[in-house]
Design an enzyme around this catalytic site. Structure first.
Site, mmCIF file in Angstrom:
data_model
loop_
_atom_site.group_PDB
_atom_site.id
_atom_site.type_symbol
_atom_site.label_atom_id
_atom_site.label_comp_id
_atom_site.label_asym_id
_atom_site.label_seq_id
_atom_site.Cartn_x
_atom_site.Cartn_y
_atom_site.Cartn_z
ATOM 1 N N HIS A 1 -1.741 -5.319 0.939
ATOM 2 C CA HIS A 1 -2.986 -6.082 1.043
ATOM 3 C C HIS A 1 -3.198 -8.135 0.871
ATOM 4 C CE1 HIS A 1 -7.087 -7.069 -0.313
ATOM 5 N NE2 HIS A 1 -6.520 -8.193 -1.305
ATOM 6 N N GLU B 1 -9.167 -10.681 -8.003
ATOM 7 C CA GLU B 1 -8.479 -9.369 -7.747
ATOM 8 C C GLU B 1 -7.349 -9.353 -8.809
ATOM 9 O OE1 GLU B 1 -7.323 -9.310 -3.567
ATOM 10 O OE2 GLU B 1 -9.231 -8.978 -2.776
ATOM 11 N N LYS C 1 1.008 -0.576 0.027
ATOM 12 C CA LYS C 1 0.023 0.539 -0.116
ATOM 13 C C LYS C 1 0.627 1.056 0.127
ATOM 14 C CE LYS C 1 -3.593 -2.961 2.479
ATOM 15 N NZ LYS C 1 -4.271 -2.333 3.945
ATOM 16 N N TYR D 1 -12.386 -3.051 -3.510
ATOM 17 C CA TYR D 1 -12.867 -2.714 -1.750
ATOM 18 C C TYR D 1 -14.207 -2.461 -2.157
ATOM 19 C CZ TYR D 1 -8.373 -1.797 0.609
ATOM 20 O OH TYR D 1 -6.559 -2.565 1.077
ATOM 21 N N ASN E 1 -1.598 0.019 6.948
ATOM 22 C CA ASN E 1 -1.471 -1.419 7.912
ATOM 23 C C ASN E 1 -0.382 -1.904 6.746
ATOM 24 O OD1 ASN E 1 -2.827 -1.926 6.268
ATOM 25 N ND2 ASN E 1 -4.786 -3.017 7.367
HETATM 26 P P1 GDP Z 1 -7.559 -7.310 5.863
HETATM 27 O O1 GDP Z 1 -8.265 -8.023 4.320
HETATM 28 O O2 GDP Z 1 -6.844 -7.693 6.309
HETATM 29 O O3 GDP Z 1 -6.549 -6.066 4.852
HETATM 30 O O4 GDP Z 1 -8.098 -6.145 6.242
HETATM 31 P P2 GDP Z 1 -10.140 -5.658 5.465
HETATM 32 O O5 GDP Z 1 -10.826 -6.636 4.181
HETATM 33 O O6 GDP Z 1 -11.162 -5.994 6.798
HETATM 34 O O7 GDP Z 1 -10.293 -4.755 5.741
HETATM 35 C C1 GDP Z 1 -9.091 -3.944 4.345
HETATM 36 C C2 GDP Z 1 -8.429 -2.533 4.414
HETATM 37 O O8 GDP Z 1 -9.266 -2.066 4.715
HETATM 38 C C3 GDP Z 1 -7.656 -3.174 5.420
HETATM 39 O O9 GDP Z 1 -6.307 -3.407 5.557
HETATM 40 C C4 GDP Z 1 -7.374 -1.812 6.318
HETATM 41 O O10 GDP Z 1 -6.566 -0.893 5.317
HETATM 42 C C5 GDP Z 1 -8.577 -0.822 6.264
HETATM 43 N N1 GDP Z 1 -10.000 -0.760 6.956
HETATM 44 C C6 GDP Z 1 -10.123 -2.546 7.822
HETATM 45 N N2 GDP Z 1 -10.686 -2.192 8.770
HETATM 46 C C7 GDP Z 1 -10.113 -0.867 8.960
HETATM 47 C C8 GDP Z 1 -10.942 0.349 10.327
HETATM 48 O O11 GDP Z 1 -11.488 0.148 11.364
HETATM 49 N N3 GDP Z 1 -10.198 1.745 10.245
HETATM 50 C C9 GDP Z 1 -10.019 1.941 8.765
HETATM 51 N N4 GDP Z 1 -9.600 3.187 8.959
HETATM 52 N N5 GDP Z 1 -9.000 1.430 8.224
HETATM 53 C C10 GDP Z 1 -9.922 -0.339 8.070
HETATM 54 MG MG MG Z 2 -9.701 -8.026 3.777
#
Ligand code: GDP
Ligand code: MG
Length: 160
Positions: free
Chosen positions: A126, A137, A20, A60, A123
């Site tokens: 991805h 994707e 990212k 997303y 973080n």
């Molecule tokens: P991942 O699969 O571990 O990347 O997590 P998810 O698919 O749940 O979410 C996708 C991305 O959205 C995450 O990697 C974060 O960059 C962002 N994200 C998810 N939850 C949060 C949150 O509660 N706050 C913020 N600021 N970003 C979030």
């Molecule tokens: Mg995810």
């Protein structure tokens, strides 16, 4: 029952991994690529790319209703990302383990997020969450001509 055929029948999966914008800005591209390279997966696509807003929203789309969605789209489009396609048996689940929990403070030490990040909203990397999403994707982020099929020289030293 032919045991020598079982290994070759194991499903080869593909996953979409992306450094990212924070990972690129912080100079972590080489470090992150290394984790997957050293593990023994096969890189089949790699590019530095400035992501348009529409693509970030499509990638997303399942999170569209979340309150953090607009901030997430701003984040992902805020600078170049490094797009990667990786291939291997079990690569999707293994990559998720190498990456660690979504919240870097909960991610185990030794994982990418556990070692290199402190906040969910920054973080650094991805990884696709299922083989189906891996395919989806990779199709979203890469043109067909950007992907390479090749046989790494180390293949017989990685799998029997
Ligand atoms: P991942 O699969 O571990 O990347 O997590 P998810 O698919 O749940 O979410 C996708 C991305 O959205 C995450 O990697 C974060 O960059 C962002 N994200 C998810 N939850 C949060 C949150 O509660 N706050 C913020 N600021 N970003 C979030
Ligand atoms: Mg995810």
């Amino acid at each position: 029952f032919l045991p020598h055929l079982v290994a070759s029948m194991e499903q080869v999966d593909e996953t979409y991994i992306m450094v990212k914008p924070d990972g690129v800005q912080r100079g972590l591209v080489g470090e992150i690529i290394s984790r997957f390279e050293k593990k023994g997966f096969k890189l089949t696509g790699l590019k530095l790319f400035q992501c348009p807003k529409e693509l970030a929203e499509e990638h997303y789309k399942d999170l569209k209703a979340k309150p953090f969605f607009p901030g997430l789209i701003d984040y992902i489009t805020s600078g170049p990302v490094v797009c990667m396609a990786w291939e291997g048996v079990g690569v999707v689940a293994s990559a998720r383990k190498l990456i660690g929990s979504t919240d870097p403070l909960k991610a185990e030490p030794g994982t990418i997020r556990g070692d290199l990040a402190v906040q969910t909203g920054r973080n650094v990397v991805h990884g696709s969450d299922s083989p189906e999403n891996g395919k989806r994707e990779i199709g979203l982020w890469f043109e067909e001509g950007e992907l390479c099929q090749w046989t790494p020289a180390q293949a017989p030293w990685l799998r029997e």
